[in-house]
Design a protein around this motif. Sequence first.
Motif, mmCIF file in Angstrom:
data_model
loop_
_atom_site.group_PDB
_atom_site.id
_atom_site.type_symbol
_atom_site.label_atom_id
_atom_site.label_comp_id
_atom_site.label_asym_id
_atom_site.label_seq_id
_atom_site.Cartn_x
_atom_site.Cartn_y
_atom_site.Cartn_z
ATOM 1 N N THR A 161 -41.861 103.033 -33.767
ATOM 2 C CA THR A 161 -42.700 103.319 -32.958
ATOM 3 C C THR A 161 -42.883 101.653 -32.214
ATOM 4 O OG1 THR A 161 -43.576 105.413 -33.402
ATOM 5 C CG2 THR A 161 -45.181 103.823 -32.032
ATOM 6 N N THR A 162 -43.149 102.205 -30.913
ATOM 7 C CA THR A 162 -43.351 100.147 -30.118
ATOM 8 C C THR A 162 -44.510 100.140 -29.254
ATOM 9 O OG1 THR A 162 -41.354 99.566 -30.794
ATOM 10 C CG2 THR A 162 -42.786 98.198 -29.097
ATOM 11 N N VAL A 163 -45.310 100.013 -29.283
ATOM 12 C CA VAL A 163 -46.704 99.455 -28.122
ATOM 13 C C VAL A 163 -46.612 98.294 -27.242
ATOM 14 C CG1 VAL A 163 -49.222 99.301 -27.577
ATOM 15 C CG2 VAL A 163 -48.114 101.169 -29.589
ATOM 16 N N LEU A 164 -46.350 99.121 -25.678
ATOM 17 C CA LEU A 164 -46.382 97.892 -24.794
ATOM 18 C C LEU A 164 -47.022 97.852 -24.218
ATOM 19 C CD1 LEU A 164 -44.820 95.538 -23.177
ATOM 20 C CD2 LEU A 164 -43.451 97.323 -22.195
ATOM 21 N N GLU A 165 -47.993 96.999 -23.909
ATOM 22 C CA GLU A 165 -49.675 97.114 -23.432
ATOM 23 C C GLU A 165 -48.973 96.372 -22.245
ATOM 24 O OE1 GLU A 165 -53.006 95.314 -25.890
ATOM 25 O OE2 GLU A 165 -52.609 96.823 -27.373
ATOM 26 N N VAL A 166 -49.579 96.363 -21.303
ATOM 27 C CA VAL A 166 -49.967 96.073 -19.533
ATOM 28 C C VAL A 166 -50.580 95.833 -18.971
ATOM 29 C CG1 VAL A 166 -47.943 96.682 -17.055
ATOM 30 C CG2 VAL A 166 -46.972 97.342 -19.100
#
Length: 81
Positions: A1-6
């Motif tokens: 699982t990966t989180v990409l904060e924009v």
Amino acid sequence: TTVLEVDTSSNNVTIGGFTGGVQGQILYLIKTVTANSLVIEHNEGGGSQDIFFTESSDKTITNYGGVTLYCNGTSWFALDS
């Protein structure tokens, strides 16, 4: 699982797809500020791993929020709207 904060504090951000996703990967794509917009393109066809939404249209996030995406090794699919 990966989180990409924009972070859209300086400008709008548009995402048309990803590369390197593997089968079974889950990606949480999160807009972390209220300024500007995050646009996630539906089936943009640019040679990357395209993103698909059930609505068959681009997704625009104007406030805080995000989407959960699943990769089947070729494309990404939204698990929520």
